[in-house]
Design a protein around this motif. Structure first.
Motif, mmCIF file in Angstrom:
data_model
loop_
_atom_site.group_PDB
_atom_site.id
_atom_site.type_symbol
_atom_site.label_atom_id
_atom_site.label_comp_id
_atom_site.label_asym_id
_atom_site.label_seq_id
_atom_site.Cartn_x
_atom_site.Cartn_y
_atom_site.Cartn_z
ATOM 1 N N ALA A 99 0.866 -1.183 0.000
ATOM 2 C CA ALA A 99 0.000 0.000 0.000
ATOM 3 C C ALA A 99 0.894 1.221 0.000
ATOM 4 O O ALA A 99 2.090 1.140 0.310
ATOM 5 C CB ALA A 99 -0.932 0.012 1.206
ATOM 6 N N ASN A 149 -5.349 11.728 -1.722
ATOM 7 C CA ASN A 149 -4.556 11.132 -2.801
ATOM 8 C C ASN A 149 -4.619 11.985 -4.066
ATOM 9 O O ASN A 149 -5.111 11.552 -5.115
ATOM 10 C CB ASN A 149 -5.036 9.705 -3.092
ATOM 11 C CG ASN A 149 -4.035 8.894 -3.907
ATOM 12 O OD1 ASN A 149 -2.962 9.378 -4.248
ATOM 13 N ND2 ASN A 149 -4.398 7.663 -4.213
ATOM 14 N N GLY A 190 -3.701 10.553 -7.388
ATOM 15 C CA GLY A 190 -4.363 9.321 -7.803
ATOM 16 C C GLY A 190 -3.410 8.150 -7.942
ATOM 17 O O GLY A 190 -3.424 7.438 -8.952
ATOM 18 N N LEU A 191 -2.582 7.938 -6.927
ATOM 19 C CA LEU A 191 -1.556 6.889 -6.972
ATOM 20 C C LEU A 191 -2.068 5.620 -6.292
ATOM 21 O O LEU A 191 -2.309 5.604 -5.089
ATOM 22 C CB LEU A 191 -0.284 7.396 -6.285
ATOM 23 C CG LEU A 191 0.291 8.702 -6.843
ATOM 24 C CD1 LEU A 191 1.441 9.198 -5.988
ATOM 25 C CD2 LEU A 191 0.708 8.537 -8.299
ATOM 26 N N HIS A 192 -2.209 4.559 -7.072
ATOM 27 C CA HIS A 192 -2.732 3.299 -6.544
ATOM 28 C C HIS A 192 -1.845 2.102 -6.867
ATOM 29 O O HIS A 192 -1.993 1.041 -6.271
ATOM 30 C CB HIS A 192 -4.138 3.041 -7.089
ATOM 31 C CG HIS A 192 -5.112 4.128 -6.753
ATOM 32 N ND1 HIS A 192 -5.701 4.240 -5.514
ATOM 33 C CD2 HIS A 192 -5.571 5.165 -7.504
ATOM 34 C CE1 HIS A 192 -6.503 5.298 -5.499
ATOM 35 N NE2 HIS A 192 -6.446 5.875 -6.690
ATOM 36 N N THR A 193 -0.931 2.264 -7.820
ATOM 37 C CA THR A 193 -0.018 1.196 -8.215
ATOM 38 C C THR A 193 1.341 1.804 -8.542
ATOM 39 O O THR A 193 1.469 3.025 -8.702
ATOM 40 C CB THR A 193 -0.523 0.453 -9.469
ATOM 41 O OG1 THR A 193 -0.476 1.348 -10.595
ATOM 42 C CG2 THR A 193 -1.947 -0.062 -9.282
ATOM 43 N N ASP A 241 1.212 3.703 -11.711
ATOM 44 C CA ASP A 241 0.717 5.078 -11.554
ATOM 45 C C ASP A 241 1.844 6.037 -11.181
ATOM 46 O O ASP A 241 1.918 7.161 -11.692
ATOM 47 C CB ASP A 241 -0.358 5.139 -10.463
ATOM 48 C CG ASP A 241 -1.654 4.449 -10.843
ATOM 49 O OD1 ASP A 241 -1.888 4.231 -12.043
ATOM 50 O OD2 ASP A 241 -2.428 4.113 -9.922
ATOM 51 N N VAL A 285 4.660 10.012 -2.454
ATOM 52 C CA VAL A 285 4.207 8.681 -2.053
ATOM 53 C C VAL A 285 5.330 7.931 -1.343
ATOM 54 O O VAL A 285 6.506 8.056 -1.708
ATOM 55 C CB VAL A 285 3.729 7.881 -3.296
ATOM 56 C CG1 VAL A 285 4.826 7.768 -4.341
ATOM 57 C CG2 VAL A 285 3.228 6.496 -2.914
ATOM 58 N N THR A 322 -3.442 4.061 0.952
ATOM 59 C CA THR A 322 -4.259 3.593 -0.163
ATOM 60 C C THR A 322 -4.747 2.174 0.115
ATOM 61 O O THR A 322 -4.318 1.521 1.059
ATOM 62 C CB THR A 322 -3.455 3.606 -1.465
ATOM 63 O OG1 THR A 322 -2.381 2.644 -1.371
ATOM 64 C CG2 THR A 322 -2.884 4.985 -1.750
ATOM 65 N N LYS A 323 -5.652 1.705 -0.717
ATOM 66 C CA LYS A 323 -6.113 0.329 -0.605
ATOM 67 C C LYS A 323 -4.963 -0.629 -0.943
ATOM 68 O O LYS A 323 -4.139 -0.338 -1.806
ATOM 69 C CB LYS A 323 -7.289 0.074 -1.547
ATOM 70 C CG LYS A 323 -8.568 0.789 -1.139
ATOM 71 C CD LYS A 323 -9.711 0.429 -2.075
ATOM 72 C CE LYS A 323 -10.999 1.119 -1.655
ATOM 73 N NZ LYS A 323 -12.130 0.780 -2.563
ATOM 74 N N PHE A 367 -2.746 -3.523 -2.586
ATOM 75 C CA PHE A 367 -2.684 -4.039 -3.947
ATOM 76 C C PHE A 367 -1.493 -4.983 -4.066
ATOM 77 O O PHE A 367 -0.557 -4.938 -3.276
ATOM 78 C CB PHE A 367 -2.563 -2.896 -4.958
ATOM 79 C CG PHE A 367 -1.270 -2.122 -4.865
ATOM 80 C CD1 PHE A 367 -0.169 -2.463 -5.634
ATOM 81 C CD2 PHE A 367 -1.149 -1.061 -3.966
ATOM 82 C CE1 PHE A 367 1.026 -1.756 -5.537
ATOM 83 C CE2 PHE A 367 0.039 -0.348 -3.865
ATOM 84 C CZ PHE A 367 1.120 -0.691 -4.646
#
Length: 303
Positions: free
Chosen positions: A147, A154, A157-160, A163, A213, A234-235, A237
Motif C-alpha cells: 500500500a 490522494n 491518484g496513486l494506486h499502483t 501510476d 508517495v 491507499t487500498k 494491492f
C-alpha cells in the motif's frame, strides 16, 4: 549501490507515537547490547544441533530490526511485536523458555545470522529466492500486499507502481524494502528514489511534501497513518513481478545448517495455524484474517 534485490524490511499498536517508536528502538538497542556476547556457535552435526543447545541454555537470541509491528520495545520497556510474541510461544513448546533480542539494522540481519550474532531472524522477513540462497526459512506466518502512504485525498491518484511512473510522482520507500524492486520493475529509476530508514520517516516525508508517495506493506501503511491529519493509506494491492500479481509472505530465518530446528519450528507453527492460535497472536498487532496464509517457504523460494 548494488542492484536491488527483493528484500524487504517488514514493519502496531494503536496509540504508539513516533516518539515512543524511536524510544523503543533505542531501548531495544540497550537490551540487545546487554546480552549478545555468548551466541551458540555453528553446528557441525547433520541437520544441526542448535535446538539441543538452545534447550540446554534456556534462551534463544532473536535478530530484531526494531520495527513496529514486527519486533520492538513497547512503552513499558517490554519486547513485543508479532515475531517475538510468536517466537516465545513456539520456542516454549520446543523447550526453550526465554527469548532475548539482539537488535540490528534490517540489512544486517542475514549477515548477522551467518556470523553467529544471533540464533534466529525474527523480524517478519519476506521470503524470496534471493534470501533463500543464503538462509533457510520456516513457512510464512503471514502474507502481505503493498500500500502507499499519500497526502489526504490522494491528489495524484496513486494506486499502483505503474501510476507512480506514469504520473512522474516523487517516490520514497525504506532501506532494503522489497518495494524498491517493485518500483524498478514498473520503470522507476532507483537513482530517483528517496530511501528512508523506516515507515515513520516515510510518513514524515509525505507530510512535509518532500515526496508524493511512500511505499510499504499494507499493514505498515494503515497503522502508521492512523494519527496523521495530513496523510492516508491507499487500498492494498499486489505489485507486479514478471508481469504477474505477487503476494509476499514473511517468516523466521535460520542458518542453512539448522534444518532440524527449522523443521521443529514448522511443526509447531502448523499446529498454531490449525488451531487458530496464530491469528490470536498476530491480531493485536494489526494483522487481519486476510493476512493469514497457507503459503509455504518452498513456494516463496521459487521451488
Amino acid at each position: 549501490m548494488a542492484p536491488p534485490t527483493r528484500f524487504s524490511q517488514r514493519t502496531h499498536t494503536t496509540g504508539t507515537t513516533r516518539r515512543s517508536l524511536l524510544a523503543g528502538v533505542a531501548a531495544l538497542g540497550t537490551l540487545g547490547a546487554a546480552g549478545c556476547s555468548r551466541v551458540a556457535t555453528a553446528s557441525t552435526a547433520p541437520g544441526g544441533d542448535l535446538l539441543d543447545r538452545l534447550r540446554a541454555q534456556g534462551v534463544v537470541r532473536l535478530g530484531i530490526a526494531g520495527e513496529i509491528p514486527f519486533g520492538y520495545i513497547d512503552r513499558d520497556g517490554r519486547l513485543t511485536g508479532e515475531a517475538p510474541e510468536l517466537a516465545e510461544v513456539v520456542f516454549k513448546r520446543l523447550g526453550v523458555d526465554r527469548v532475548q533480542p539482539v537488535p540490528t539494522e534490517f540489512g544486517s540481519l542475514v549477515p548477522g545470522l551467518g556470523s553467529q550474532q544471533f540464533d534466529v531472524v525474527a523480524a517478519g522477513m519476506y521470503i524470496n529466492p534471493d534470501r533463500c540462497e543464503q538462509v533457510i526459512f520456516a513457512d510464512p506466518d503471514y502474507q502481505m500486499l503493498d500500500a502507499f502512504i499519500v497526502r489526504k485525498g490522494n491528489p495524484k491518484g496513486l494506486h499502483t507502481y505503474q501510476d507512480v511512473v506514469e504520473k512522474g510522482a516523487r517516490f520514497a520507500t525504506g532501506t532494503g524494502y522489497a518495494e524498491i524492486q517493485y518500483a524498478v520493475e514498473a520503470g522507476y529509476r532507483q537513482s530517483d528514489m528517496l530511501i528512508v530508514p523506516d515507515q515513520v520517516a516515510g510518513l514524515n516525508a509525505v507530510e512535509a511534501g518532500r515526496v508524493d508517495v511512500f511505499a510499504g506493506t499494507a499493514l505498515t501503511a494503515r497503522e502508521v497513518v492512523k494519527k496523521s491529519s495530513k496523510a492516508e493509506a491507499t487500498k492494498p494491492f499486489a505489485p507486479l513481478v514478471g508481469g504477474k500479481p505477487h503476494v509476499d509472505g514473511g517468516g523466521f530465518a535460520f542458518r542453512p545448517t539448522e534444518t532440524k530446528l527449522r523443521d521443529a519450528f514448522n511443526v509447531e507453527l502448523r499446529k498454531l495455524k490449525k488451531s487458530g492460535e496464530l491469528f490470536r497472536i498476530l491480531r493485536p498487532f494489526g494483522f487481519t484474517e486476510a493476512e493469514m496464509t497457507d503459503l509455504t517457504a518452498k513456494e516463496l523460494c521459487g521451488g
